[in-house]
Design a protein around this motif. Structure first.
Motif, PDB file in Angstrom:
ATOM      1  N   ASP A  56       0.828  -1.210   0.000  1.00 18.52           N
ATOM      2  CA  ASP A  56       0.000   0.000   0.000  1.00 18.52           C
ATOM      3  C   ASP A  56       0.859   1.256   0.000  1.00 18.52           C
ATOM      4  OD1 ASP A  56       0.985  -0.555   2.577  1.00 18.52           O
ATOM      5  OD2 ASP A  56      -0.534   0.726   3.474  1.00 18.52           O
ATOM      6  N   THR A  57       0.240   2.366  -0.365  1.00 14.59           N
ATOM      7  CA  THR A  57       0.949   3.646  -0.444  1.00 14.59           C
ATOM      8  C   THR A  57       1.254   4.208   0.944  1.00 14.59           C
ATOM      9  OG1 THR A  57      -0.448   4.065  -2.348  1.00 14.59           O
ATOM     10  CG2 THR A  57       0.898   5.888  -1.599  1.00 14.59           C
ATOM     11  N   GLY A  58       0.325   3.987   1.867  1.00  9.47           N
ATOM     12  CA  GLY A  58       0.503   4.536   3.209  1.00  9.47           C
ATOM     13  C   GLY A  58       1.530   3.761   4.036  1.00  9.47           C
ATOM     14  N   ASN A  59       2.027   2.664   3.469  1.00  8.85           N
ATOM     15  CA  ASN A  59       3.064   1.854   4.109  1.00  8.85           C
ATOM     16  C   ASN A  59       2.686   1.366   5.509  1.00  8.85           C
ATOM     17  OD1 ASN A  59       4.345   2.519   1.772  1.00  8.85           O
ATOM     18  ND2 ASN A  59       6.092   3.530   2.699  1.00  8.85           N
ATOM     19  N   ILE A  60       1.420   0.916   5.641  1.00 10.17           N
ATOM     20  CA  ILE A  60       1.028   0.340   6.925  1.00 10.17           C
ATOM     21  C   ILE A  60       0.782  -1.175   6.811  1.00 10.17           C
ATOM     22  CG2 ILE A  60       0.028   2.491   7.816  1.00 10.17           C
ATOM     23  CD1 ILE A  60      -2.728   1.464   7.148  1.00 10.17           C
ATOM     24  N   CYS A  61       0.761  -1.692   5.587  1.00 11.69           N
ATOM     25  CA  CYS A  61       0.498  -3.126   5.379  1.00 11.69           C
ATOM     26  C   CYS A  61       1.779  -3.935   5.558  1.00 11.69           C
ATOM     27  CB  CYS A  61      -0.006  -3.350   3.956  1.00 11.69           C
ATOM     28  SG  CYS A  61      -1.714  -2.911   3.761  1.00 11.69           S
ATOM     29  N   PRO A  62       1.632  -5.263   5.721  1.00  8.94           N
ATOM     30  CA  PRO A  62       2.812  -6.116   5.776  1.00  8.94           C
ATOM     31  C   PRO A  62       3.653  -5.980   4.503  1.00  8.94           C
ATOM     32  CG  PRO A  62       0.836  -7.376   6.328  1.00  8.94           C
ATOM     33  CD  PRO A  62       0.384  -6.018   5.895  1.00  8.94           C
ATOM     34  N   LEU A  63       4.929  -6.335   4.634  1.00  9.96           N
ATOM     35  CA  LEU A  63       5.808  -6.332   3.468  1.00  9.96           C
ATOM     36  C   LEU A  63       5.713  -7.684   2.779  1.00  9.96           C
ATOM     37  CD1 LEU A  63       8.906  -4.836   5.287  1.00  9.96           C
ATOM     38  CD2 LEU A  63       7.588  -3.697   3.494  1.00  9.96           C
ATOM     39  N   ALA A  64       5.630  -7.658   1.454  1.00  7.79           N
ATOM     40  CA  ALA A  64       5.592  -8.906   0.688  1.00  7.79           C
ATOM     41  C   ALA A  64       6.775  -8.928  -0.257  1.00  7.79           C
ATOM     42  CB  ALA A  64       4.294  -8.987  -0.113  1.00  7.79           C
ATOM     43  N   LYS A  65       7.375 -10.123  -0.412  1.00  9.70           N
ATOM     44  CA  LYS A  65       8.456 -10.223  -1.398  1.00  9.70           C
ATOM     45  C   LYS A  65       7.841 -10.544  -2.751  1.00  9.70           C
ATOM     46  CE  LYS A  65      12.937 -11.877  -2.415  1.00  9.70           C
ATOM     47  NZ  LYS A  65      13.712 -13.082  -2.218  1.00  9.70           N
ATOM     48  N   MET A  66       8.064  -9.652  -3.684  1.00  5.10           N
ATOM     49  CA  MET A  66       7.364  -9.771  -4.973  1.00  5.10           C
ATOM     50  C   MET A  66       8.082  -8.970  -6.045  1.00  5.10           C
ATOM     51  SD  MET A  66       4.171  -7.304  -3.929  1.00  5.10           S
ATOM     52  CE  MET A  66       4.440  -5.669  -3.242  1.00  5.10           C
ATOM     53  N   TYR A  67       7.692  -9.179  -7.286  1.00  2.68           N
ATOM     54  CA  TYR A  67       8.125  -8.283  -8.347  1.00  2.68           C
ATOM     55  C   TYR A  67       7.326  -7.006  -8.168  1.00  2.68           C
ATOM     56  CZ  TYR A  67      11.213 -11.516 -10.571  1.00  2.68           C
ATOM     57  OH  TYR A  67      12.280 -12.324 -10.818  1.00  2.68           O
ATOM     58  N   THR A  68       8.038  -5.893  -8.057  1.00  6.04           N
ATOM     59  CA  THR A  68       7.356  -4.638  -7.737  1.00  6.04           C
ATOM     60  C   THR A  68       7.997  -3.453  -8.451  1.00  6.04           C
ATOM     61  OG1 THR A  68       6.720  -3.140  -5.925  1.00  6.04           O
ATOM     62  CG2 THR A  68       8.770  -4.369  -5.637  1.00  6.04           C
ATOM     63  N   LEU A  69       7.166  -2.435  -8.659  1.00  3.09           N
ATOM     64  CA  LEU A  69       7.654  -1.167  -9.221  1.00  3.09           C
ATOM     65  C   LEU A  69       7.826  -0.135  -8.111  1.00  3.09           C
ATOM     66  CD1 LEU A  69       5.233  -1.190 -12.271  1.00  3.09           C
ATOM     67  CD2 LEU A  69       7.682  -1.693 -12.327  1.00  3.09           C
ATOM     68  N   GLY A  70       7.634  -0.572  -6.868  1.00  2.00           N
ATOM     69  CA  GLY A  70       7.708   0.346  -5.727  1.00  2.00           C
ATOM     70  C   GLY A  70       6.315   0.843  -5.380  1.00  2.00           C
ATOM     71  N   SER A  71       6.045   0.952  -4.069  1.00  2.00           N
ATOM     72  CA  SER A  71       4.670   1.278  -3.656  1.00  2.00           C
ATOM     73  C   SER A  71       4.303   2.719  -3.993  1.00  2.00           C
ATOM     74  CB  SER A  71       4.488   1.022  -2.156  1.00  2.00           C
ATOM     75  OG  SER A  71       5.337   1.855  -1.409  1.00  2.00           O
ATOM     76  N   SER A  72       5.279   3.522  -4.401  1.00  2.00           N
ATOM     77  CA  SER A  72       4.952   4.903  -4.782  1.00  2.00           C
ATOM     78  C   SER A  72       4.611   5.001  -6.268  1.00  2.00           C
ATOM     79  CB  SER A  72       6.133   5.823  -4.464  1.00  2.00           C
ATOM     80  OG  SER A  72       7.285   5.386  -5.157  1.00  2.00           O
ATOM     81  N   PHE A  73       4.762   3.888  -6.995  1.00  2.00           N
ATOM     82  CA  PHE A  73       4.513   3.929  -8.445  1.00  2.00           C
ATOM     83  C   PHE A  73       3.022   4.063  -8.749  1.00  2.00           C
ATOM     84  CE2 PHE A  73       3.497   2.032 -12.529  1.00  2.00           C
ATOM     85  CZ  PHE A  73       4.400   2.662 -13.369  1.00  2.00           C
ATOM     86  N   ILE A  74       2.670   5.021  -9.590  1.00  2.00           N
ATOM     87  CA  ILE A  74       1.287   5.162 -10.055  1.00  2.00           C
ATOM     88  C   ILE A  74       1.342   5.224 -11.580  1.00  2.00           C
ATOM     89  CG2 ILE A  74      -0.755   6.665 -10.090  1.00  2.00           C
ATOM     90  CD1 ILE A  74      -0.117   7.438  -7.218  1.00  2.00           C
ATOM     91  N   PRO A  75       0.611   4.321 -12.260  1.00  4.66           N
ATOM     92  CA  PRO A  75       0.682   4.318 -13.726  1.00  4.66           C
ATOM     93  C   PRO A  75       0.212   5.645 -14.308  1.00  4.66           C
ATOM     94  CG  PRO A  75      -0.763   2.538 -12.934  1.00  4.66           C
ATOM     95  CD  PRO A  75      -0.310   3.297 -11.744  1.00  4.66           C
ATOM     96  N   SER A  76       0.732   5.983 -15.457  1.00  5.90           N
ATOM     97  CA  SER A  76       0.419   7.243 -16.115  1.00  5.90           C
ATOM     98  C   SER A  76      -1.104   7.404 -16.297  1.00  5.90           C
ATOM     99  CB  SER A  76       1.135   7.268 -17.469  1.00  5.90           C
ATOM    100  OG  SER A  76       0.231   7.404 -18.516  1.00  5.90           O
ATOM    101  N   ALA A  77      -1.561   8.643 -16.245  1.00  7.12           N
ATOM    102  CA  ALA A  77      -3.001   8.924 -16.239  1.00  7.12           C
ATOM    103  C   ALA A  77      -3.707   8.425 -17.497  1.00  7.12           C
ATOM    104  CB  ALA A  77      -3.226  10.415 -16.070  1.00  7.12           C
ATOM    105  N   ASN A  78      -2.979   8.282 -18.605  1.00  7.09           N
ATOM    106  CA  ASN A  78      -3.662   7.840 -19.827  1.00  7.09           C
ATOM    107  C   ASN A  78      -3.841   6.324 -19.877  1.00  7.09           C
ATOM    108  OD1 ASN A  78      -1.198   6.778 -20.551  1.00  7.09           O
ATOM    109  ND2 ASN A  78      -1.208   7.631 -22.605  1.00  7.09           N
ATOM    110  N   HIS A  79      -3.386   5.634 -18.842  1.00  5.46           N
ATOM    111  CA  HIS A  79      -3.564   4.185 -18.814  1.00  5.46           C
ATOM    112  C   HIS A  79      -5.002   3.859 -18.435  1.00  5.46           C
ATOM    113  CE1 HIS A  79      -3.035  -0.007 -18.170  1.00  5.46           C
ATOM    114  NE2 HIS A  79      -3.405   0.094 -16.916  1.00  5.46           N
ATOM    115  N   ALA A  80      -5.724   3.174 -19.347  1.00  5.04           N
ATOM    116  CA  ALA A  80      -7.160   2.972 -19.152  1.00  5.04           C
ATOM    117  C   ALA A  80      -7.519   1.520 -18.900  1.00  5.04           C
ATOM    118  CB  ALA A  80      -7.904   3.471 -20.390  1.00  5.04           C
ATOM    119  N   GLY A  81      -6.531   0.656 -18.989  1.00  4.52           N
ATOM    120  CA  GLY A  81      -6.863  -0.760 -19.079  1.00  4.52           C
ATOM    121  C   GLY A  81      -6.801  -1.586 -17.810  1.00  4.52           C
TER     122      GLY A  81
END
Ligand code: PLP
Length: 462
Positions: free
Chosen positions: A317-342
């Motif tokens: 999560d963005t607020g960084n209060i959830c447990p940490l998971a080991k995963m492929y990630t773009l970082g919890s601060s990543f937000i896809p570009s606004a034109n992404h509709a899918g």
């Protein structure tokens, strides 16, 4: 249309052929997915820690990596009977249109009111919450499919349902919101003033249209600060993949009846639950060395967790209060570009699928959204179903594989997951039809900003 007289257009199971247990792929994995960690201490979270946030039986399922089969309670099987088995369809018309020697099958999960596979896990999670005597559950929803599925499940078991809906979707998808309210859920646009974390995010980012990670933070806070409530999540977690194994189990049983063996199994990947569920029993065979299959995860090029992400511990999560998971990630601060509709906009990925991908048992590819909508439209016109944009990522890859077979003359059998319908996504379709849809690929520098914000501690990538 040439039809193989052995194989019907739709393959159904009889009620007494329905799976009575979910399949837990972790039991057959030699390399188990890494445990969730407490964000403060970086220690693995045990039953007690997790029970503050999640329902008890779901915590047991989350932590269970030894039992290959977990019985589906009769009450859940009764609910499943209302809309399952879902159809397994031989895409004869699409094959003919493409003039491919490939045989294409899809498992269609959109034939329920929520419009997607998410109901398979929502009903299980609501059942365990009810069994524990809880008053209600909280959750987040982005596009709205999960919130809708959970509202349906909660109304069936007479539980309260509080949904934090990403603000931009709340405003753009009023019909989705009203479906949830029809089923009795309360829907709050996120970020909101109703939680401390929402207030903090609004202060830091005034005017923000919200994100999934932010709505998760609010829903978790609402669960932990209200007596008799727990938080439930519609994807990513092991328990969700477990429930979604119903998709793969039904598919495998139906295919076995007609001696069909898929060569390639394809699914779209947001948090990984439909893909994890579809491939589960087939992956089990591969892990046990009984059979081999190619598995392909398809993700948006604008949110490429598998293909460009890092395999590391991160917040969900963005607020960084959830447990940490080991995963492929773009970082919890990543937000896809606004034109992404899918859709498929979550920054991380199921840790089970991440481990399987890391160990070379599964492939992944990223596709661009205009190509996804081209495939969606082609599919709608020939197979009749108007697909969800998320599902259309899998359609794109299935068509691409079928066209490859046309070049090589190979008669491969391709199976893909058609996760849902797209009736609430017509704004995205409209953009596509008006030529206003573009492809945006995040730059390496943009991704690096997300990686720089990953939590750093001993063993975080180990
Ligand atoms: C939520 C959703 C997805 C993506 O979620 P996963 O957990 O990756 O399966 C895909 N398709 C539809 C229709 C959805 O609603």
């Amino acid at each position: 249309m040439k039809q193989d007289d052995q194989i019907p257009y739709k393959i159904y199971l009889r009620e007494n052929e329905m799976p009575a247990a979910w399949y837990n792929v972790r039991a057959d994995m030699k390399q188990k997915p890494a445990p969730l960690l407490n964000p403060a201490t970086h220690q693995p979270m045990g039953k007690e820690d997790l029970s503050a946030v999640f329902c008890e039986e779901l915590v047991d399922q989350e932590l269970n990596e030894t039992d290959a089969y977990i019985e589906i309670p009769q009450e859940i099987r009764n609910f499943y009977k209302m809309y399952r088995p879902s159809p397994l369809v031989r895409a004869y018309c699409l094959e003919e249109k493409l003039q491919t020697p490939a045989k294409i099958y899809y498992k269609f999960e959109g034939n329920n009111t929520s419009g997607s596979h998410k109901l398979n896990s929502a009903i299980a999670q609501a059942y365990y919450a009810k069994k524990q005597g809880l008053k209600g559950v909280t959750t987040e929803t982005g596009a709205g499919q999960w919130g809708t599925a959970l509202s349906m499940a909660c109304s069936y078991f007479d539980l309260d349902c509080k949904v934090y809906m990403v603000k931009v979707s709340y405003e753009q998808k009023p019909f989705r919101r009203e479906v949830m309210r029809t089923y009795g859920a309360s829907v709050t646009p996120s970020p909101s003033e109703t939680t401390a974390v929402g207030q903090r995010i609004l202060k830091e980012h005034p005017g923000t249209s919200g994100s999934l990670g932010c709505a998760i933070s609010e829903a978790v806070e609402a669960a932990t600060s209200n007596e008799g409530y727990r938080y439930v999540l519609g994807s990513v977690l092991n328990q969700v993949l477990l429930h979604q194994s119903i998709i793969g189990l039904e598919t495998k049983r139906a295919m076995d009846k007609y001696n069909i063996t898929p060569d390639i199994i394809i699914g779209c990947a947001g948090g990984g639950s439909n893909l994890g569920g579809l491939i589960a029993p087939f992956m089990g065979e591969k892990l046990r060395g009984e059979k081999d299959y190619r598995f392909i995860a398809v993700e948006p090029a604008s949110c490429p967790s598998f293909t460009r992400g890092k395999f590391a511990y991160d917040f969900c999560d963005t607020g960084n209060i959830c447990p940490l998971a080991k995963m492929y990630t773009l970082g919890s601060s990543f937000i896809p570009s606004a034109n992404h509709a899918g859709g498929l906009r979550f920054h991380g990925m199921s840790s089970t699928l991440s481990q399987l991908y890391h160990d070379g048992l599964m492939e992944a590819r990223a596709v661009e959204q205009t190509a996804v909508f081209e495939a969606a439209e082609q599919f709608a016109r020939i197979e009749g179903i108007l697909p969800a944009p998320e599902s259309s990522h899998a359609i794109r890859a299935a068509i691409d594989e079928a066209m490859r077979c046309k070049e090589t003359g190979e008669e491969k059998t391709i199976l893909f997951g058609l996760t849902g319908t797209g009736y609430f996504d017509m704004v995205a379709y409209e953009k596509f039809h008006n030529g206003e849809m573009s492809d945006y690929l995040p730059t390496d520098a943009e991704l690096q900003a997300g990686f720089d914000a990953l939590p750093k501690f001993p063993g975080c990538e180990g």
